[in-house]
Scaffold this motif. Structure first.
Motif, mmCIF file in Angstrom:
data_model
loop_
_atom_site.group_PDB
_atom_site.id
_atom_site.type_symbol
_atom_site.label_atom_id
_atom_site.label_comp_id
_atom_site.label_asym_id
_atom_site.label_seq_id
_atom_site.Cartn_x
_atom_site.Cartn_y
_atom_site.Cartn_z
ATOM 1 N N GLY A 73 0.788 -1.231 0.000
ATOM 2 C CA GLY A 73 0.000 0.000 0.000
ATOM 3 C C GLY A 73 0.815 1.272 0.000
ATOM 4 O O GLY A 73 0.254 2.368 0.110
ATOM 5 N N ALA A 89 -6.730 2.455 -2.952
ATOM 6 C CA ALA A 89 -5.902 3.142 -3.945
ATOM 7 C C ALA A 89 -5.903 2.372 -5.253
ATOM 8 O O ALA A 89 -5.622 1.170 -5.273
ATOM 9 C CB ALA A 89 -4.471 3.285 -3.432
ATOM 10 N N ALA A 120 -6.197 10.043 1.250
ATOM 11 C CA ALA A 120 -5.780 8.729 1.750
ATOM 12 C C ALA A 120 -5.662 8.736 3.267
ATOM 13 O O ALA A 120 -6.091 7.799 3.945
ATOM 14 C CB ALA A 120 -4.448 8.319 1.118
ATOM 15 N N THR A 178 2.824 8.435 0.320
ATOM 16 C CA THR A 178 1.850 7.951 1.305
ATOM 17 C C THR A 178 2.273 6.567 1.760
ATOM 18 O O THR A 178 2.275 5.625 0.962
ATOM 19 C CB THR A 178 0.435 7.910 0.710
ATOM 20 N N VAL A 192 -3.138 2.934 3.846
ATOM 21 C CA VAL A 192 -3.821 2.326 2.696
ATOM 22 C C VAL A 192 -4.202 0.879 3.022
ATOM 23 O O VAL A 192 -3.384 0.106 3.516
ATOM 24 C CB VAL A 192 -2.916 2.369 1.442
ATOM 25 N N HIS A 193 -5.449 0.537 2.733
ATOM 26 C CA HIS A 193 -5.963 -0.774 3.121
ATOM 27 C C HIS A 193 -6.200 -1.708 1.939
ATOM 28 O O HIS A 193 -6.188 -2.920 2.097
ATOM 29 C CB HIS A 193 -7.268 -0.590 3.906
ATOM 30 N N THR A 217 -8.975 3.072 3.255
ATOM 31 C CA THR A 217 -8.560 3.760 2.035
ATOM 32 C C THR A 217 -8.232 2.762 0.929
ATOM 33 O O THR A 217 -7.533 1.774 1.143
ATOM 34 C CB THR A 217 -7.355 4.675 2.319
ATOM 35 N N VAL A 274 -5.493 -2.130 -2.499
ATOM 36 C CA VAL A 274 -4.806 -1.659 -3.702
ATOM 37 C C VAL A 274 -5.434 -2.340 -4.917
ATOM 38 O O VAL A 274 -5.612 -3.562 -4.930
ATOM 39 C CB VAL A 274 -3.296 -1.965 -3.641
ATOM 40 N N LEU A 288 2.522 4.328 -1.614
ATOM 41 C CA LEU A 288 2.113 4.999 -2.846
ATOM 42 C C LEU A 288 3.074 6.111 -3.236
ATOM 43 O O LEU A 288 3.595 6.832 -2.382
ATOM 44 C CB LEU A 288 0.709 5.602 -2.683
#
Length: 254
Positions: A184, A208, A200, A226, A231-232, A206, A234, A186
């Protein structure tokens, strides 16, 4: 890849659990850096009654304008709405509630939400309806203001007045990155970074969409914009999806 692998098979799967009535933070500025594939998946899913937090609402027929045109948004927190005729029509007809927020204030409200800061003081908006209250949030069909912004707390620091602004925490964050790995992490490219890191950060969950998916360790840690902790999920885009980018205005004069 084990438990740290956050890649899901499709955009549809990534947004499937977003419920009606959710608040979503959405990256992008104009049409630059918007998570267009996730927005399309949300449209396809039929999710409705959404509150969107984003700099703007896309344009008629693209970006958040797709959800808007389908009547899926009940409320919008934004700083600019000038590119979207349907947005103006719904707002003035009483179909959409709109909280207009100064752009830097919106950015900081999202950053604060992702940083665990519940509120902050800023000079922006002092002496205006932003601080004093009375900005029309919702009209009725006859054009009367039925919901207006409340007055906000102000306080003086070092002889200058500031207004208290509350952080934004969204149920879900939707962003688009240039490159991302399975953990995750980014990386955004040039001006497409814009509101994406903030959207985010402030999402409880979140998602992405990434134009290029790489393996963990391939991204230089010094270049990550990020971190994966924010982030959870992708979603790896196809080359066709990654290349589908619209331009709002190709020229400024004929």
């Amino acid at each position: 890849m084990g438990v740290m692998d956050k890649v899901v098979d499709s955009a549809a799967e990534a947004v499937a659990d977003i419920p009606d009535g959710a608040t979503i933070s959405v990256g992008g500025f104009g049409l630059c850096g918007i998570p267009s594939v996730l927005i399309a998946a949300l449209l396809e899913a039929g999710t409705t009654d959404l509150e969107a937090v984003s700099n703007n609402a896309g344009v008629d027929g693209w970006g958040l304008g797709l959800l808007l045109g389908a009547g899926r948004l009940r409320r919008m927190v934004a700083s600019y709405v000038g590119e979207n005729k349907e947005f103006a029509r719904q707002y003035l007809a009483g179909e959409l509630e709109v909280e207009l927020t100064p752009q830097g204030t919106l950015a900081e409200r999202m950053r604060a939400g992702g940083s665990g800061i519940p509120a902050f003081f800023t000079a922006t908006g002092v002496g205006t309806q932003v601080a004093d209250g009375g900005l029309p949030w919702r009209y009725d069909a006859a054009g009367n203001v039925v919901v207006a912004s409340p007055a906000k707390q102000t306080q003086e620091f070092d002889g200058r007045e500031y207004v208290l602004e509350h952080a934004i925490v969204a149920d879900y964050g939707l962003v688009r990155a240039w490159r991302g790995d399975r953990h995750g992490n980014l990386v955004f490219r040039d001006s497409a970074r814009n509101f994406n890191p903030l959207a985010a950060m402030c999402g409880r969950v979140t998602v992405a969409e990434v134009e290029e998916l790489v393996e963990p360790g391939e991204l230089d840690p010094n270049q990550v914009h990020t971190p994966g902790v924010f982030v959870h999920r992708v979603v790896a885009l196809t080359p066709e999806q990654a290349a589908d980018k619209r331009i709002e205005k190709r020229t400024v004069r004929s």
